[in-house]
Design a protein around this motif. Structure first.
Motif, PDB file in Angstrom:
ATOM      1  N   UNK A 217      -6.251   9.716   8.456  1.00  4.08           N
ATOM      2  CA  UNK A 217      -6.183  10.688   7.365  1.00  4.08           C
ATOM      3  C   UNK A 217      -6.779  10.108   6.085  1.00  4.08           C
ATOM      4  N   UNK A 218      -7.923  10.620   5.621  1.00  2.46           N
ATOM      5  CA  UNK A 218      -8.502  10.144   4.354  1.00  2.46           C
ATOM      6  C   UNK A 218      -7.652  10.619   3.164  1.00  2.46           C
ATOM      7  N   UNK A 219      -7.431   9.725   2.207  1.00  2.00           N
ATOM      8  CA  UNK A 219      -6.709  10.081   0.970  1.00  2.00           C
ATOM      9  C   UNK A 219      -7.450   9.483  -0.223  1.00  2.00           C
ATOM     10  N   UNK A 220      -7.243  10.078  -1.387  1.00  2.00           N
ATOM     11  CA  UNK A 220      -7.881   9.571  -2.610  1.00  2.00           C
ATOM     12  C   UNK A 220      -7.087   8.409  -3.188  1.00  2.00           C
ATOM     13  N   UNK A 238      -2.397  22.942  10.333  1.00  2.00           N
ATOM     14  CA  UNK A 238      -2.086  22.011   9.244  1.00  2.00           C
ATOM     15  C   UNK A 238      -0.644  22.141   8.751  1.00  2.00           C
ATOM     16  N   UNK A 239      -0.071  20.986   8.323  1.00  2.00           N
ATOM     17  CA  UNK A 239       1.276  20.957   7.745  1.00  2.00           C
ATOM     18  C   UNK A 239       1.244  20.050   6.521  1.00  2.00           C
ATOM     19  N   UNK A 240       2.265  20.172   5.668  1.00  2.00           N
ATOM     20  CA  UNK A 240       2.386  19.325   4.481  1.00  2.00           C
ATOM     21  C   UNK A 240       3.147  18.048   4.830  1.00  2.00           C
ATOM     22  N   UNK A 241       2.686  16.927   4.284  1.00  2.00           N
ATOM     23  CA  UNK A 241       3.363  15.657   4.493  1.00  2.00           C
ATOM     24  C   UNK A 241       3.370  14.896   3.178  1.00  2.00           C
ATOM     25  N   UNK A 242       4.477  14.225   2.867  1.00  2.00           N
ATOM     26  CA  UNK A 242       4.588  13.473   1.624  1.00  2.00           C
ATOM     27  C   UNK A 242       4.146  12.033   1.840  1.00  2.00           C
ATOM     28  N   UNK A 243       3.217  11.598   1.002  1.00  2.65           N
ATOM     29  CA  UNK A 243       2.746  10.217   1.049  1.00  2.65           C
ATOM     30  C   UNK A 243       3.560   9.403   0.046  1.00  2.65           C
ATOM     31  N   UNK A 248      -1.137   1.842   1.026  1.00  7.53           N
ATOM     32  CA  UNK A 248      -2.436   1.215   1.262  1.00  7.53           C
ATOM     33  C   UNK A 248      -3.149   1.880   2.429  1.00  7.53           C
ATOM     34  N   UNK A 249      -4.439   1.587   2.546  1.00  7.13           N
ATOM     35  CA  UNK A 249      -5.162   1.948   3.768  1.00  7.13           C
ATOM     36  C   UNK A 249      -4.497   1.257   4.950  1.00  7.13           C
ATOM     37  N   UNK A 250      -4.390   1.964   6.059  1.00  3.94           N
ATOM     38  CA  UNK A 250      -3.751   1.413   7.246  1.00  3.94           C
ATOM     39  C   UNK A 250      -2.285   1.776   7.353  1.00  3.94           C
ATOM     40  N   UNK A 251      -1.686   2.290   6.278  1.00  7.31           N
ATOM     41  CA  UNK A 251      -0.296   2.743   6.359  1.00  7.31           C
ATOM     42  C   UNK A 251      -0.211   3.904   7.350  1.00  7.31           C
ATOM     43  N   UNK A 275      -3.391   6.211   7.113  1.00  5.39           N
ATOM     44  CA  UNK A 275      -4.066   6.487   5.852  1.00  5.39           C
ATOM     45  C   UNK A 275      -5.332   5.644   5.699  1.00  5.39           C
ATOM     46  N   UNK A 276      -6.358   6.261   5.143  1.00  2.79           N
ATOM     47  CA  UNK A 276      -7.616   5.578   4.824  1.00  2.79           C
ATOM     48  C   UNK A 276      -8.007   5.977   3.413  1.00  2.79           C
ATOM     49  N   UNK A 277      -7.901   5.027   2.476  1.00  2.00           N
ATOM     50  CA  UNK A 277      -8.200   5.323   1.075  1.00  2.00           C
ATOM     51  C   UNK A 277      -9.709   5.443   0.896  1.00  2.00           C
ATOM     52  N   UNK A 278     -10.118   6.578   0.348  1.00  2.00           N
ATOM     53  CA  UNK A 278     -11.537   6.861   0.124  1.00  2.00           C
ATOM     54  C   UNK A 278     -11.801   6.853  -1.382  1.00  2.00           C
ATOM     55  N   UNK A 279     -12.711   5.971  -1.822  1.00  2.00           N
ATOM     56  CA  UNK A 279     -13.016   5.872  -3.261  1.00  2.00           C
ATOM     57  C   UNK A 279     -13.968   6.971  -3.692  1.00  2.00           C
ATOM     58  N   UNK A 280     -14.977   7.220  -2.905  1.00  2.00           N
ATOM     59  CA  UNK A 280     -15.985   8.186  -3.318  1.00  2.00           C
ATOM     60  C   UNK A 280     -16.855   7.593  -4.420  1.00  2.00           C
TER      61      UNK A 280
END
Length: 309
Positions: A217-220, A238-243, A248-251, A275-280
């Protein structure tokens, strides 16, 4: 009548091949020659039928053993048992066609019936009912259809179509049985079954492990640092999930019951989102902030690697 091809040669396997080797060889040929993938190609259709017939014989341990012993031929038909015409012809003159081998008794029309009855078997003359052979086919379905269940139509080489119900939780390589949809019986016997091996297409995001589904899952940066609700794709929508804040990436986060649906005696699987943190492309404000920012508790993300080198 042409002599049936040797089933081992048709599938390209040794006579000592295991059932797994036979199954893999057949699936390879079925994918290569299936009429759906070769419309109008009569050569491919004939090759598909030959491979299916060979697999039908060799995948049945009893039929395979009988073929190896010479009791049935490559088409699955019984070989003639009992004395042959040569056995009668080699008897002494006057005995060749006499009843019960009585010399000099002369020829009787019923003698010919006895000869051919013993040559070809009384059971076959009476036309005893025989169950039709099982027929094997390959079906390729979408990943989500295998996970959630679906109904798909399959066109057979003879032009018939079957409505195949794919149960929820069907695995890649699993074989479904459609009773009575195989070859017709002989002499009033019941029809065989259609055995359909399901191949699942890969999904661009989901990976199945048992009954669990895994997704990256990519996240900002903001979502990872501040946390909060995000939308996560699942096989059912799709469903809602709380981060959690500070992720970190890999969580890896778990959504209970959002994997493969419950089926049979199996409980529903879970969905695991890594999770995969995407900087953009960072804007000027982010660049300026990071240039002046001094963390209170600096972290070296490569510390573990440096300890090992």
């Amino acid at each position: 009548m042409a002599k049936p091809d040797d089933p081992y040669a048709t599938l390209g396997v040794q006579r000592s091949a295991t059932q797994d080797e036979i199954r893999k060889a057949y699936r390879k040929l079925a994918r290569q020659h299936h009429p759906d993938l070769n419309p109008g190609d009569t050569v491919a259709e004939a090759a598909f039928k030959k491979a299916t017939a060979a697999n039908d014989l060799l995948s049945d341990p009893d039929k395979r053993a009988r073929f190896d012993r010479g009791e049935i031929d490559a088409s699955g038909q019984e070989k003639a048992a009992g004395p042959s015409y040569r056995d009668y012809a080699q008897q002494g003159a006057g005995q060749r066609y006499s009843r019960a081998g009585t010399p000099g008794s002369g020829w009787n029309p019923e003698d010919l019936n006895d000869i051919f009855g013993s040559m070809f078997g009384q059971g076959q003359r009476r036309g005893a009912p025989q169950r039709g052979q099982d027929e094997k086919y390959a079906l390729r379905c979408a990943f989500l259809d295998a996970v959630n269940g679906a109904t798909q139509r399959l066109t057979l080489p003879d032009g018939r179509t079957l409505s195949v119900k794919i149960p929820a939780g069907t695995k890649d390589g699993q074989t479904l049985r459609l009773r009575g949809q195989g070859a017709e019986g002989v002499g009033g016997g019941p029809a065989g079954d259609a055995l359909i091996t399901v191949t699942t297409k890969p999904h661009p995001y989901f990976e199945r492990r048992g009954n669990d589904i895994h997704v990256t899952l990519p996240v900002t940066i903001a979502e990872a640092v501040l946390g909060g609700p995000v939308q996560v794709p699942t096989p059912q929508g799709p469903v809602k999930m709380k981060i959690p804040a500070g992720s970190d990436s890999g969580t890896e986060l778990r959504l209970r019951g959002r994997g493969v649906p419950a089926h049979g005696k199996q409980d529903a699987g879970n969905l695991y989102a890594k999770l995969s943190v995407v900087i953009g492309a960072p804007d000027d404000a982010l660049k300026a902030f990071l240039a002046d920012w001094t963390p209170t508790d600096p972290v070296n993300p490569r510390a573990a690697m440096e300890d090992e080198t």
